[in-house]
Enzyme design. Structure first.
Site, short mmCIF file in Angstrom:
data_model
loop_
_atom_site.label_atom_id
_atom_site.label_comp_id
_atom_site.label_asym_id
_atom_site.label_seq_id
_atom_site.Cartn_x
_atom_site.Cartn_y
_atom_site.Cartn_z
N MET A 155 0.78 -2.01 -0.22
CA MET A 155 -0.05 -0.27 -0.12
C MET A 155 0.73 1.39 -0.05
O MET A 155 0.81 1.90 0.89
CB MET A 155 -1.12 0.13 0.98
CG MET A 155 -2.04 1.12 1.31
SD MET A 155 -2.95 0.85 -0.18
CE MET A 155 -4.23 0.09 -0.11
N GLY A 156 1.46 1.29 -0.91
CA GLY A 156 2.16 2.75 -1.27
C GLY A 156 1.96 3.27 -1.92
O GLY A 156 0.59 3.62 -2.26
N ARG A 157 2.39 4.47 -2.96
CA ARG A 157 1.52 5.30 -3.71
C ARG A 157 0.80 4.69 -4.73
O ARG A 157 -0.10 5.02 -4.65
CB ARG A 157 3.10 6.47 -4.41
CG ARG A 157 3.07 7.28 -3.36
CD ARG A 157 3.94 8.87 -4.43
NE ARG A 157 4.99 8.55 -3.50
CZ ARG A 157 6.28 8.57 -2.94
NH1 ARG A 157 6.86 7.27 -3.14
NH2 ARG A 157 7.25 8.88 -2.58
N ILE A 158 1.26 3.62 -5.42
CA ILE A 158 1.05 3.13 -6.69
C ILE A 158 -0.41 1.94 -5.84
O ILE A 158 -1.84 1.97 -6.60
CB ILE A 158 1.46 2.22 -7.43
CG1 ILE A 158 2.80 3.40 -7.99
CG2 ILE A 158 0.72 2.27 -8.34
CD1 ILE A 158 3.97 2.52 -8.66
N THR A 237 1.82 -5.83 -11.96
CA THR A 237 2.73 -3.91 -12.64
C THR A 237 4.29 -4.10 -11.62
O THR A 237 5.00 -2.63 -11.87
CB THR A 237 1.82 -3.14 -13.30
OG1 THR A 237 0.86 -2.83 -11.05
CG2 THR A 237 0.60 -3.62 -13.59
N ARG A 239 7.70 -6.10 -10.27
CA ARG A 239 8.17 -6.26 -11.19
C ARG A 239 8.12 -8.04 -10.72
O ARG A 239 8.10 -8.29 -10.85
CB ARG A 239 9.20 -6.20 -9.77
CG ARG A 239 9.96 -5.49 -9.62
CD ARG A 239 10.94 -3.88 -11.42
NE ARG A 239 11.85 -3.18 -11.09
CZ ARG A 239 10.86 -2.13 -11.31
NH1 ARG A 239 9.59 -2.10 -12.43
NH2 ARG A 239 10.72 -0.99 -11.62
N GLU A 268 13.55 -9.61 -18.60
CA GLU A 268 13.02 -8.85 -19.73
C GLU A 268 13.42 -8.56 -20.83
O GLU A 268 14.26 -8.23 -20.16
CB GLU A 268 12.54 -7.17 -18.68
CG GLU A 268 11.47 -7.63 -18.24
CD GLU A 268 10.38 -6.75 -17.71
OE1 GLU A 268 10.46 -5.21 -17.93
OE2 GLU A 268 9.43 -6.68 -16.43
N HIS A 287 6.11 -4.09 -20.09
CA HIS A 287 6.33 -3.47 -19.12
C HIS A 287 6.66 -2.10 -19.27
O HIS A 287 7.42 -1.25 -19.83
CB HIS A 287 8.18 -3.18 -18.43
CG HIS A 287 8.27 -2.80 -17.71
ND1 HIS A 287 9.05 -3.54 -16.73
CD2 HIS A 287 7.83 -1.99 -16.97
CE1 HIS A 287 9.16 -2.60 -15.41
NE2 HIS A 287 8.25 -1.33 -15.34
#
Ligand code: DGY
Length: 330
Positions: A155-158, A237, A239, A268, A287
């Site tokens: 639960m960070g910014r994204i 989305t 890593r 990747e 990505h």
């Protein structure tokens, strides 16, 4: 004498303008990532490095650059950089937080909706002329997104932007995070779940928003996938290495979980013959979480401002290792 900087990919002119005022720019012009050996060579006589998340800035690269004053990553994640080594050498490392949160959450939500409503499959079906009867009640049956349970890991910014989107779709939003975020619980009415197994077993959609660290590497493996509902959808989305990709393939193939939306991969670009790519119940993206023109431009400007601050011996506006300043270095 003007500082010399190396930029490992063509970036937006807004950023070049900022950097060009204070430094001589050397640029990796190719569309593909700079080979590691070339990066090692190129850093020998530079004062600043503006790099991409595909560039491995390890101890050897940092040691090969005796003049280096700053590393500026064109990304919010910085798992490609040996930050401990940079700190030891007194080199501040910059990143681009904040500006990409909503754009990345938009993509995570789009993948979630596409997987739930089988948009990519439906596109292939229609495009390939397979649609023979109209008004077929059983055609391309998917799952509802609205009023379902969304489980957010990180639960960070994204993660918070994801929660906001979930609430817009009347979803019940659960989250699991190292620290409880009562501010976000109050603001958005989300529910904190203390353990990962509980979040996994209760969610219809699981969305990953953690940085890659030693604690989160392979956070989702066979055991965790087995805890999810057979109807559940996983969206990543964050890593690729946060998920055990082989275990994910098995879980999707055997129907242990229903579907996935994936923007990031263990390696990747993902190999064209990776078995994952054969699965119909997965929506793939290359990505592109932060890939809107406005956001990528803001990221470029932020990365340029971090770089210039570092060259001028000022504090980086966004620094991931601010402890370099405590020791009077950087
Ligand atoms: C980041 O900034 O870390 C993203 O993965 C880039 O899209």
């Amino acid at each position: 004498m003007k500082s010399v900087v190396y930029i490992t990919r063509k970036i937006f002119p807004e950023a070049i303008d900022i950097i060009g005022k204070v430094a001589e720019i050397k640029l990796w012009e190719s569309e593909s990532a700079i080979p590691y050996g070339t990066l090692l060579e190129q850093v020998r006589e530079i004062d600043g490095l503006l790099c991409m998340l595909s560039d491995k800035v390890d101890a050897a690269v940092l040691d090969a650059a005796p003049r280096l004053k700053v590393v500026s990553n064109y990304a919010v994640g910085y798992d490609n950089i040996n930050v401990a080594k940079a700190t030891e050498k007194g080199i501040p490392v910059g990143n681009t937080p904040g500006v990409l949160s909503e754009t990345t959450a938009d993509l995570a939500f789009a993948l979630r909706m596409a997987a739930a409503r089988r948009i990519a499959e439906a596109d292939r079906y229609t495009r390939n002329g397979l649609w023979k009867t109209t008004a077929n009640p059983g055609l391309m049956i998917g799952q509802d997104v609205h009023h379902s349970t969304l489980g957010i890991i990180g639960m960070g910014r994204i993660g918070a932007e994801m929660a906001r989107r979930g609430k817009g779709f009347q979803m019940h939003v659960l989250y699991h995070n190292r620290n409880r975020r009562q501010d976000i619980e109050r603001e958005l009415g989300v529910e904190y779940v203390a353990t990962l197994p509980e979040l996994l077993s209760r969610s219809d959609f699981v969305s990953l928003h953690v940085p890659l660290t030693e604690d989160t590497r392979k956070l989702i493996g066979a055991a965790e996938l087995a805890m999810m509902k057979p109807t559940a959808i996983l969206v990543n989305t964050a890593r690729g290495q946060v998920v055990d990709q082989k275990a994910l393939y098995q879980a999707l193939k055997s129907g242990k979980i229903a579907a996935a939306g994936i923007d990031v991969y263990e390696v990747e670009p993902v190999a064209a013959d990776d078995p994952l790519l054969t699965l119909d119940n997965v929506v793939f993206a290359p990505h592109i979480g932060s890939a809107s023109l406005a956001t990528r431009t803001k990221m470029a400007v932020m990365a340029a401002e971090n770089l210039v601050a570092g060259l001028q011996g000022k504090k980086l506006p966004n620094c991931v290792n601010p402890e370099v300043y405590k020791w009077g270095k950087g």
